[in-house]
Motif scaffolding. Structure first.
Motif, PDB file in Angstrom:
ATOM      1  N   HIS A  66       0.819  -1.213   0.000  1.00  0.00           N
ATOM      2  CA  HIS A  66       0.000   0.000   0.000  1.00  0.00           C
ATOM      3  C   HIS A  66       0.858   1.271   0.000  1.00  0.00           C
ATOM      4  O   HIS A  66       0.334   2.364  -0.229  1.00  0.00           O
ATOM      5  N   LEU A  67       2.144   1.138   0.262  1.00  0.00           N
ATOM      6  CA  LEU A  67       3.002   2.323   0.368  1.00  0.00           C
ATOM      7  C   LEU A  67       2.969   3.217  -0.870  1.00  0.00           C
ATOM      8  O   LEU A  67       2.958   4.451  -0.737  1.00  0.00           O
ATOM      9  N   PRO A  68       2.956   2.660  -2.111  1.00  0.00           N
ATOM     10  CA  PRO A  68       2.943   3.550  -3.279  1.00  0.00           C
ATOM     11  C   PRO A  68       1.695   4.416  -3.393  1.00  0.00           C
ATOM     12  O   PRO A  68       1.670   5.351  -4.197  1.00  0.00           O
ATOM     13  N   PHE A  69       0.672   4.135  -2.612  1.00  0.00           N
ATOM     14  CA  PHE A  69      -0.573   4.886  -2.705  1.00  0.00           C
ATOM     15  C   PHE A  69      -0.775   5.808  -1.503  1.00  0.00           C
ATOM     16  O   PHE A  69      -1.870   6.311  -1.275  1.00  0.00           O
ATOM     17  N   LEU A  70       0.286   6.002  -0.729  1.00  0.00           N
ATOM     18  CA  LEU A  70       0.276   6.948   0.388  1.00  0.00           C
ATOM     19  C   LEU A  70       1.094   8.165  -0.009  1.00  0.00           C
ATOM     20  O   LEU A  70       2.175   8.045  -0.570  1.00  0.00           O
ATOM     21  N   LEU A 279     -12.996   0.776   5.763  1.00  0.00           N
ATOM     22  CA  LEU A 279     -13.209   2.013   5.011  1.00  0.00           C
ATOM     23  C   LEU A 279     -13.736   1.683   3.632  1.00  0.00           C
ATOM     24  O   LEU A 279     -13.122   0.900   2.898  1.00  0.00           O
ATOM     25  N   HIS A 280     -14.867   2.259   3.271  1.00  0.00           N
ATOM     26  CA  HIS A 280     -15.464   2.069   1.953  1.00  0.00           C
ATOM     27  C   HIS A 280     -15.159   3.309   1.116  1.00  0.00           C
ATOM     28  O   HIS A 280     -15.687   4.393   1.379  1.00  0.00           O
ATOM     29  N   PHE A 281     -14.306   3.159   0.111  1.00  0.00           N
ATOM     30  CA  PHE A 281     -13.943   4.262  -0.774  1.00  0.00           C
ATOM     31  C   PHE A 281     -14.775   4.182  -2.054  1.00  0.00           C
ATOM     32  O   PHE A 281     -14.786   3.164  -2.728  1.00  0.00           O
ATOM     33  N   ALA A 282     -15.465   5.255  -2.368  1.00  0.00           N
ATOM     34  CA  ALA A 282     -16.234   5.280  -3.613  1.00  0.00           C
ATOM     35  C   ALA A 282     -15.307   5.416  -4.818  1.00  0.00           C
ATOM     36  O   ALA A 282     -15.670   5.099  -5.936  1.00  0.00           O
ATOM     37  N   PHE A 283     -14.109   5.907  -4.596  1.00  0.00           N
ATOM     38  CA  PHE A 283     -13.099   5.983  -5.651  1.00  0.00           C
ATOM     39  C   PHE A 283     -11.762   5.758  -4.983  1.00  0.00           C
ATOM     40  O   PHE A 283     -11.619   5.864  -3.755  1.00  0.00           O
ATOM     41  N   ARG A 284     -10.773   5.439  -5.763  1.00  0.00           N
ATOM     42  CA  ARG A 284      -9.428   5.268  -5.213  1.00  0.00           C
ATOM     43  C   ARG A 284      -8.402   5.626  -6.274  1.00  0.00           C
ATOM     44  O   ARG A 284      -8.511   5.201  -7.421  1.00  0.00           O
ATOM     45  N   ASP A 285      -7.420   6.411  -5.889  1.00  0.00           N
ATOM     46  CA  ASP A 285      -6.301   6.730  -6.761  1.00  0.00           C
ATOM     47  C   ASP A 285      -5.233   5.659  -6.542  1.00  0.00           C
ATOM     48  O   ASP A 285      -4.523   5.678  -5.541  1.00  0.00           O
ATOM     49  N   ASP A 286      -5.156   4.715  -7.483  1.00  0.00           N
ATOM     50  CA  ASP A 286      -4.290   3.558  -7.265  1.00  0.00           C
ATOM     51  C   ASP A 286      -3.285   3.376  -8.404  1.00  0.00           C
ATOM     52  O   ASP A 286      -2.964   2.249  -8.780  1.00  0.00           O
ATOM     53  N   VAL A 287      -2.804   4.489  -8.941  1.00  0.00           N
ATOM     54  CA  VAL A 287      -1.760   4.435  -9.962  1.00  0.00           C
ATOM     55  C   VAL A 287      -0.438   4.822  -9.320  1.00  0.00           C
ATOM     56  O   VAL A 287      -0.272   5.960  -8.872  1.00  0.00           O
ATOM     57  N   PRO A 288       0.524   3.905  -9.215  1.00  0.00           N
ATOM     58  CA  PRO A 288       1.813   4.252  -8.592  1.00  0.00           C
ATOM     59  C   PRO A 288       2.576   5.249  -9.448  1.00  0.00           C
ATOM     60  O   PRO A 288       2.472   5.250 -10.677  1.00  0.00           O
ATOM     61  N   LEU A 289       3.355   6.106  -8.808  1.00  0.00           N
ATOM     62  CA  LEU A 289       4.148   7.094  -9.538  1.00  0.00           C
ATOM     63  C   LEU A 289       5.301   6.446 -10.292  1.00  0.00           C
ATOM     64  O   LEU A 289       5.768   6.984 -11.298  1.00  0.00           O
ATOM     65  N   VAL A 290       5.758   5.302  -9.813  1.00  0.00           N
ATOM     66  CA  VAL A 290       6.839   4.573 -10.471  1.00  0.00           C
ATOM     67  C   VAL A 290       6.437   3.104 -10.571  1.00  0.00           C
ATOM     68  O   VAL A 290       5.988   2.511  -9.593  1.00  0.00           O
ATOM     69  N   ARG A 291       6.606   2.541 -11.773  1.00  0.00           N
ATOM     70  CA  ARG A 291       6.330   1.118 -11.993  1.00  0.00           C
ATOM     71  C   ARG A 291       7.662   0.408 -12.236  1.00  0.00           C
ATOM     72  O   ARG A 291       8.387   0.752 -13.159  1.00  0.00           O
ATOM     73  N   LEU A 292       7.933  -0.581 -11.408  1.00  0.00           N
ATOM     74  CA  LEU A 292       9.190  -1.319 -11.477  1.00  0.00           C
ATOM     75  C   LEU A 292       9.010  -2.629 -12.225  1.00  0.00           C
ATOM     76  O   LEU A 292       7.967  -3.289 -12.092  1.00  0.00           O
ATOM     77  N   GLU A 293      10.013  -3.007 -12.999  1.00  0.00           N
ATOM     78  CA  GLU A 293      10.019  -4.283 -13.707  1.00  0.00           C
ATOM     79  C   GLU A 293      11.311  -5.022 -13.346  1.00  0.00           C
ATOM     80  O   GLU A 293      12.392  -4.426 -13.308  1.00  0.00           O
ATOM     81  N   VAL A 294      11.179  -6.318 -13.102  1.00  0.00           N
ATOM     82  CA  VAL A 294      12.337  -7.106 -12.693  1.00  0.00           C
ATOM     83  C   VAL A 294      12.152  -8.534 -13.178  1.00  0.00           C
ATOM     84  O   VAL A 294      11.031  -8.999 -13.385  1.00  0.00           O
TER      85      VAL A 294
END
Length: 556
Positions: A66-70, A279-294
């Motif tokens: 959950h850290l990328p969405f804080l 917590l019931h969120f009617a929307f959520r911003d869940d796009v990480p600022l950085v996407r890692l590939e490995v």
């Protein structure tokens, strides 16, 4: 309905705040943070933020995925003791944006004694007015979409005498005491408490007990039992102006899943109080600022290549870095190796960095990569766990040299500050790459990680505390290049997670709360261990598998 842990804020009060202990805590990680990190790390909770004011401490933990969405994590503190000069009374807070919603956690220790109800409310008003946060989001505490207010609020039970109160407790007629609880009465008369909600007090008053027992005060003072330790919440009213997140705040719903005390703890004259919320969120911003590939697995050093994509809205810093963490890491700087995010272009939108061979952990284990933003002071991109299987080096006579040592005898409570000699990692050839970002990844079962006392390693910071100190410190076992510190933990893993018998008796906790999130559609959860949580309501040390994620969970 499945649900998942979002945050876990332990709250502590009246802990040891003697001068010698405060000096030790200033130089080292304080013992309470160490204890909670050791306890929650194996369950994938990572320390997000901590704030202390003498004996009042607030720690905020979140699942690592959950850290990328804080975002926008800030703290504040307000002293109200001795006219505002002493911090034995007052409030500490942590605020942040979670999935696009502004949340604030406020831990207060208010004045004691029966006749100080009005002073308690005055102190609360002072705390609300003095605590202000920076940025375009919510600035005051009550400006947030959701506020949790908890602590040793010290409200008492009026009118009834000691005999009647104890009789109501013994006969389990607690409802007879609710109407004379000072906080319940104040909610009907004090405008500042408008909108604050609390679950039913179906547990016995949590104060005052003889230490070491479950008996109410038998001293000469014979204080009347009271619900001094409380957890309340407030959702920003729809008519209270626009939400700090720019959305309709009434679309956020809070359901209290549990509210209870823990009578088994006898180290204090209070009993700890805990609550769980959905917590019931009617929307959520869940796009990480950085996407890692490995790659799926690193079996050769030349495969230690990380590729990543950056969102256009993210402003990177030259102090950003990518850390390699063991599964079960405790905080963002609890890495085993790192490399500065001085990227090299791959195709114009994809960048890559490489870990040096001598910084990589040897042997076999499960690891996670995370992109740490110096600006945000948090991991803004993480991978799902992957495996590293590198041959173990043969021991040599030079292994005892301090330059190649992993400092096994150092105390893990100290955060050693190291900086690399170079910030130019040399890329190597990689195995097949695949996206392992939170919104796209699978999530294999996690293994527990030894506690800090078993590892006896050192938590290392890749950068100095101040940007005015750029001088590099020598890396352990490095010959230059973009290398970070390395750490080799013991090859064995601990058994099933359990507190040692002595630990529960030594935890002087007071109110703590756990947050959980559910899919607004009511279908799947936002994390991997929803089945265990839904069935038992307890923490599970390992995820329940990949299927739920591939069906639309948040992941990884």
């Amino acid at each position: 309905m499945g649900f998942h842990k979002l945050g876990h804020p332990p709250r502590l009060q009246e802990v040891n705040s003697m001068i010698n202990q405060r000096l030790k805590d200033a130089l080292f990680t304080d013992q309470w943070s160490e204890l909670f990190m050791d306890a929650l790390g194996p369950f994938n909770f990572v320390l997000v933020s901590t704030v202390r004011m003498q004996g009042v401490i607030l720690l905020l933990f979140a699942k690592y995925y959950h850290l990328p969405f804080l975002r926008d994590v800030q703290t504040d503190r307000t002293r109200t003791g001795l006219g505002g000069y002493w911090g034995n009374k007052g409030g500490v807070s942590v605020r942040l944006a979670a999935f696009g919603h502004m949340l604030c956690f406020l831990n207060c220790h208010l004045p004691a004694h029966m006749d100080k109800a009005e002073q308690r409310m005055d102190n609360f008003q002072t705390i609300l007015s003095l605590q202000q946060f920076q940025g375009p989001g919510a600035q005051g505490i009550l400006d947030h979409d959701l506020v949790f207010w908890f602590g040793d609020l010290n409200f008492r039970i009026e009118s009834y005498d000691l005999h009647f109160v104890k009789l109501a407790i013994d006969s389990e007629q607690l409802h007879q005491l609710w109407e004379k609880d000072q906080l319940n009465m104040a909610k009907n008369t004090w405008p500042i408490l408008k909108g604050f909600q609390e679950g039913p007090l179906n547990f016995a008053p949590t104060f005052k007990f003889d230490v070491g027992t479950n008996k109410y005060d038998t001293s000469a003072k014979k204080r009347k039992p009271a619900w001094t330790d409380r957890i309340l919440w407030k959702v920003k009213a729809p008519g209270g102006g626009p939400s700090p997140s720019g959305r309709e705040s009434h679309r956020l719903q809070v359901t209290q899943h549990s509210y209870r005390s823990h009578m088994e703890y006898t180290v204090s004259d209070h009993k700890p109080v805990a609550a769980q919320f959905v917590l019931h969120f009617a929307f959520r911003d869940d796009v990480p600022l950085v996407r890692l590939e490995v790659a799926d697995e690193w079996v050769r050093p030349e495969q230690a290549v990380v590729r990543y994509r950056i969102e256009t809205v993210f402003a990177r810093s030259s102090w950003d870095w990518i850390g390699l963490y063991r599964v079960g890491f405790r905080h963002c700087k609890d890495y085993v190796a790192y490399v500065w995010a001085k990227h090299e272009d791959v195709d114009g939108s994809t960048y890559q960095v490489t870990f040096s061979e001598d910084s990589l952990p040897k042997g076999h284990g499960d690891f996670i990569l995370g992109y740490y933003s110096h600006t945000h002071s948090i991991l803004i991109g993480v991978t799902e766990p992957f495996q590293i299987s590198l041959p173990t080096s043969e021991p040599t006579s030079s292994s005892t040299d301090s330059s190649g040592s992993s400092s096994e005898d150092e105390d893990d409570s100290t955060l050693e500050l190291l900086a690399p000699k170079s910030r130019s990692p040399s890329p190597g050839k990689s195995k097949r790459h695949r996206s392992r970002s939170p919104g796209l990844a699978r999530f294999p079962n996690l293994a527990l990680r030894p506690s800090s006392r078993e590892r006896r390693g050192t938590s290392r910071s890749p950068s100095p505390q101040s940007r005015h100190l750029p001088q590099a410190a020598p890396d352990r076992g490095s010959n230059g290049g973009s290398r970070g510190s390395s750490e080799e933990g013991p090859p064995g893993l601990p058994g099933a997670w359990a507190f040692p018998p002595s630990v529960p008796r030594s935890l002087g906790l007071l109110p703590a709360l756990r947050l959980e999130t559910v899919d607004p559609g009511g279908g799947s959860s936002w994390g991997p261990d929803r089945e265990a949580l839904a069935s038992s309501g307890s923490l599970s040390p390992s995820p329940q598998g990949r299927q739920g994620l591939e069906e639309g969970g948040l992941g990884p």
